[in-house]
Design a protein around this motif. Structure first.
Motif, PDB file in Angstrom:
ATOM      1  N   ALA A   1       6.343   5.327   7.281  1.00  0.00           N
ATOM      2  CA  ALA A   1       5.236   4.460   7.689  1.00  0.00           C
ATOM      3  C   ALA A   1       3.922   5.245   7.686  1.00  0.00           C
ATOM      4  O   ALA A   1       2.885   4.728   7.237  1.00  0.00           O
ATOM      5  N   ALA A   2       3.958   6.483   8.153  1.00  0.00           N
ATOM      6  CA  ALA A   2       2.750   7.321   8.144  1.00  0.00           C
ATOM      7  C   ALA A   2       2.306   7.608   6.710  1.00  0.00           C
ATOM      8  O   ALA A   2       1.112   7.550   6.388  1.00  0.00           O
ATOM      9  N   GLN A  45       0.623   4.576   5.248  1.00  0.00           N
ATOM     10  CA  GLN A  45      -0.756   4.447   5.723  1.00  0.00           C
ATOM     11  C   GLN A  45      -1.674   5.413   4.977  1.00  0.00           C
ATOM     12  O   GLN A  45      -2.794   5.055   4.608  1.00  0.00           O
ATOM     13  N   GLU A  46      -1.211   6.651   4.768  1.00  0.00           N
ATOM     14  CA  GLU A  46      -2.016   7.633   4.030  1.00  0.00           C
ATOM     15  C   GLU A  46      -2.254   7.165   2.595  1.00  0.00           C
ATOM     16  O   GLU A  46      -3.361   7.286   2.075  1.00  0.00           O
ATOM     17  N   ALA A  84      -2.222   4.054   1.503  1.00  0.00           N
ATOM     18  CA  ALA A  84      -3.131   2.900   1.525  1.00  0.00           C
ATOM     19  C   ALA A  84      -4.573   3.363   1.706  1.00  0.00           C
ATOM     20  O   ALA A  84      -5.486   2.856   1.029  1.00  0.00           O
ATOM     21  N   ALA A  85      -4.801   4.347   2.579  1.00  0.00           N
ATOM     22  CA  ALA A  85      -6.158   4.876   2.783  1.00  0.00           C
ATOM     23  C   ALA A  85      -6.656   5.561   1.514  1.00  0.00           C
ATOM     24  O   ALA A  85      -7.818   5.394   1.127  1.00  0.00           O
TER      25      ALA A  85
END
Length: 189
Positions: free
Chosen positions: A79-80, A83-84, A86-87
């Motif tokens: 999940a982390a 997120q990275e 996606a950023a």
């Protein structure tokens, strides 16, 4: 004559096999021992444990809990990372938009610069065309032949001819050669 069925053949085959078995067993071991071993193995029943082993259950449960903890940790890590990613994708899209805008601005600037340079060249060509050939010829003699050829090609043919006629013969020859060969290497198809 009466036909004999498959049962008769099976009975004859069984008798022959039993006879062969007796002969082989006489040589190695007693037939009775062999037969009793087969019967004993068939009558033996496997032992089934009916009571659960608490120690085995506890170790299995502990292994399941450890695996669940590992999977939970991996899920958090994934999940982390998501997120990275996606950023990073958002950042990349923003940079791509800025790059496209800069490219469009640069293309517009180059087009304006090319237009301005072309306008400047056309003004100089117009100035040379409006000069008398005797006054323009000394200027063309001072120019590099390829530079002079660029101006003469843009002029009206009769005015370019007057100027070229007034230029020194060796310079006129060099300029003419360049003018004639400008498109010699252009693709034909």
């Amino acid at each position: 004559m009466r036909r004999r069925g498959p049962r008769t053949l099976a009975l004859v085959a069984a008798v022959l096999l039993l006879s062969a078995g007796l002969r082989v067993s006489d040589n190695r071991a007693g037939f009775g021992e062999l037969l009793s071993g087969w019967i004993g193995a068939a009558q033996a029943t496997p032992t089934i444990q009916t009571e659960p082993d608490p120690e085995a259950e506890n170790s299995f449960l502990a292994a399941l809990q450890a695996r669940e903890s590992e999977l939970d940790a991996r899920a958090l890590e994934l999940a982390a990372r998501a997120q990275e990613i996606a950023a990073a994708e958002d950042n990349l899209r923003a940079q791509l938009r800025r790059l496209e805008e800069a490219e469009a601005d640069l293309a517009e600037t180059l087009q304006r610069a090319d237009g301005a340079a072309e306008a400047d060249v056309q003004r100089v060509v117009a100035v040379y065309e409006n000069m008398r050939a005797a006054n323009a010829a000394p200027l063309f003699e001072q120019m590099q032949p390829d530079f002079a050829a660029g101006f003469l090609i843009r002029m009206a043919p009769d005015k370019a001819a007057e100027i070229l006629a007034a230029v020194d013969a060796s310079q006129a020859y060099a300029i003419s050669a360049i003018m004639a060969g400008r498109n010699a290497r252009a693709p034909r198809q």
